[in-house]
Scaffold this active site. Structure first.
Site, PDB file in Angstrom:
ATOM      1  N   ASP A 147       0.822  -1.676   0.410  1.00  7.82           N
ATOM      2  CA  ASP A 147       0.227  -0.111   0.022  1.00  7.82           C
ATOM      3  C   ASP A 147       0.612   1.020   0.118  1.00  7.82           C
ATOM      4  O   ASP A 147       2.025   0.861  -0.053  1.00  7.82           O
ATOM      5  CB  ASP A 147      -0.598  -0.156   1.693  1.00  7.82           C
ATOM      6  CG  ASP A 147      -1.608   0.919   1.381  1.00  7.82           C
ATOM      7  OD1 ASP A 147      -2.147   1.821   0.221  1.00  7.82           O
ATOM      8  OD2 ASP A 147      -2.024   2.242   2.471  1.00  7.82           O
ATOM      9  N   THR A 183      -2.581   0.936  -4.639  1.00  6.68           N
ATOM     10  CA  THR A 183      -3.161   1.976  -4.049  1.00  6.68           C
ATOM     11  C   THR A 183      -4.280   2.235  -4.005  1.00  6.68           C
ATOM     12  O   THR A 183      -4.763   2.103  -5.257  1.00  6.68           O
ATOM     13  CB  THR A 183      -2.284   3.047  -3.950  1.00  6.68           C
ATOM     14  OG1 THR A 183      -3.053   4.688  -3.077  1.00  6.68           O
ATOM     15  CG2 THR A 183      -1.848   3.586  -4.949  1.00  6.68           C
ATOM     16  N   SER A 184      -4.960   2.458  -3.321  1.00  8.05           N
ATOM     17  CA  SER A 184      -6.615   3.363  -3.236  1.00  8.05           C
ATOM     18  C   SER A 184      -6.503   4.887  -3.779  1.00  8.05           C
ATOM     19  O   SER A 184      -7.278   5.757  -4.106  1.00  8.05           O
ATOM     20  CB  SER A 184      -7.052   3.262  -2.241  1.00  8.05           C
ATOM     21  OG  SER A 184      -7.337   1.953  -1.581  1.00  8.05           O
ATOM     22  N   LYS A 215     -10.600  -1.637  -2.140  1.00  7.18           N
ATOM     23  CA  LYS A 215     -10.074  -2.450  -1.281  1.00  7.18           C
ATOM     24  C   LYS A 215     -11.652  -1.779  -0.007  1.00  7.18           C
ATOM     25  O   LYS A 215     -12.589  -0.738   0.154  1.00  7.18           O
ATOM     26  CB  LYS A 215      -9.001  -1.732  -0.151  1.00  7.18           C
ATOM     27  CG  LYS A 215      -8.201  -1.554  -0.816  1.00  7.18           C
ATOM     28  CD  LYS A 215      -7.122  -1.062  -0.403  1.00  7.18           C
ATOM     29  CE  LYS A 215      -5.069  -1.270  -1.293  1.00  7.18           C
ATOM     30  NZ  LYS A 215      -4.166  -0.245  -0.561  1.00  7.18           N
ATOM     31  N   ASP A 234       0.084   5.078   0.730  1.00 10.89           N
ATOM     32  CA  ASP A 234      -0.341   6.414   1.976  1.00 10.89           C
ATOM     33  C   ASP A 234      -0.400   5.443   3.712  1.00 10.89           C
ATOM     34  O   ASP A 234      -1.289   4.572   3.575  1.00 10.89           O
ATOM     35  CB  ASP A 234      -1.381   6.879   1.912  1.00 10.89           C
ATOM     36  CG  ASP A 234      -1.224   7.708   0.301  1.00 10.89           C
ATOM     37  OD1 ASP A 234      -0.586   9.012   0.360  1.00 10.89           O
ATOM     38  OD2 ASP A 234      -2.158   7.262  -0.651  1.00 10.89           O
ATOM     39  N   ASP A 291      -1.433  -0.505   6.676  1.00 11.52           N
ATOM     40  CA  ASP A 291      -1.710   0.031   7.211  1.00 11.52           C
ATOM     41  C   ASP A 291      -3.077   0.112   7.867  1.00 11.52           C
ATOM     42  O   ASP A 291      -3.640   0.659   9.061  1.00 11.52           O
ATOM     43  CB  ASP A 291      -0.734   1.570   7.261  1.00 11.52           C
ATOM     44  CG  ASP A 291      -1.677   2.370   6.436  1.00 11.52           C
ATOM     45  OD1 ASP A 291      -2.328   3.615   6.900  1.00 11.52           O
ATOM     46  OD2 ASP A 291      -2.024   1.978   5.345  1.00 11.52           O
TER      47      ASP A 291
END
Length: 223
Positions: A18, A111-112, A143, A20, A168
């Protein structure tokens, strides 16, 4: 000083990170922008920020059930301001060195964040650019659905169940679990470690990657 494997007896094909909160810190910048957005729509920022991290912008906006709102236009407004607000966007300690130590064809960022914002934050922090970058636009279901990690592993030429996901946020951790991947929880942006049954590390300063004799990967923790 002693060393041990985070996953004793296990070797992996690739690592899926991931972005951020996992390899870089952008919490303050994101929360500043989202607070402004919430206020524009008469929303209380606090509950919004509590469930913001780890999911796509469009999914967060949709969950607010605002009438007569163009979700894509609102996401564009947020993206534009997050592209501008880079104050406090920095690497998680040790992330740059850890990523640089990996074989280039054995890791991806999943990543989103939108593609444009991901490139901006990676550039600002000076982190290595991956050969495989999966972003919000890459998949239909974000996600906590596993689609993004399944796609990241596929693009690297592997199966997610033979990979490690570094995450995270709860939504990302659930996505990693749903993809049947091993999961490492990064706690750098959280005041308390998450008790989720996965190995947890604060950052990357006390871990390293080792390539085994058969070309697979291990994660070594140095105590």
């Amino acid at each position: 000083m002693s060393s041990s494997s985070l996953f004793p007896g296990r070797e992996f094909d690739a690592f899926l990170f991931d972005m951020d909160g996992t390899i870089l810190t952008s919490v303050l910048a994101a929360e500043r922008v989202w607070s402004r957005w919430a206020e524009r729509h008469g929303l209380d920022p606090e509950p919004l920020l509590a469930n913001l991290h780890g999911v796509r912008m469009v999914d967060t906006i949709a969950r607010q059930n605002l009438p007569n709102v163009d979700i894509q236009a609102e996401a564009r407004w947020i993206t534009d301001r997050e592209l501008e607000d880079i104050h406090g966007v920095v690497p998680v300690p040790g992330a740059e060195q850890f990523l640089a130590s990996l074989p280039p064809d054995r890791w991806a960022i999943v990543t989103s964040a939108p593609h444009e914002l991901a490139l901006r934050r990676l550039s600002v922090t000076g982190l290595p650019m991956p050969r495989v970058l999966v972003t919000a636009e890459s998949i239909k279901h974000g996600k906590p659905q596993p689609d993004c990690f399944l796609l990241g592993a596929e693009k690297l030429g592997f199966e997610a169940r033979n990979c490690v996901v570094f995450e995270d946020a709860p939504a990302g951790i659930k996505a990693g679990e749903a993809a049947s991947a091993a999961v490492v929880v990064i706690t750098h942006t959280h005041s308390q470690p998450r008790e989720l049954g996965h190995p947890a590390i604060a950052d990357y300063t006390d871990v390293s990657a080792r390539t085994t004799a058969d070309g697979r990967l291990e994660i070594i923790s140095v105590a």
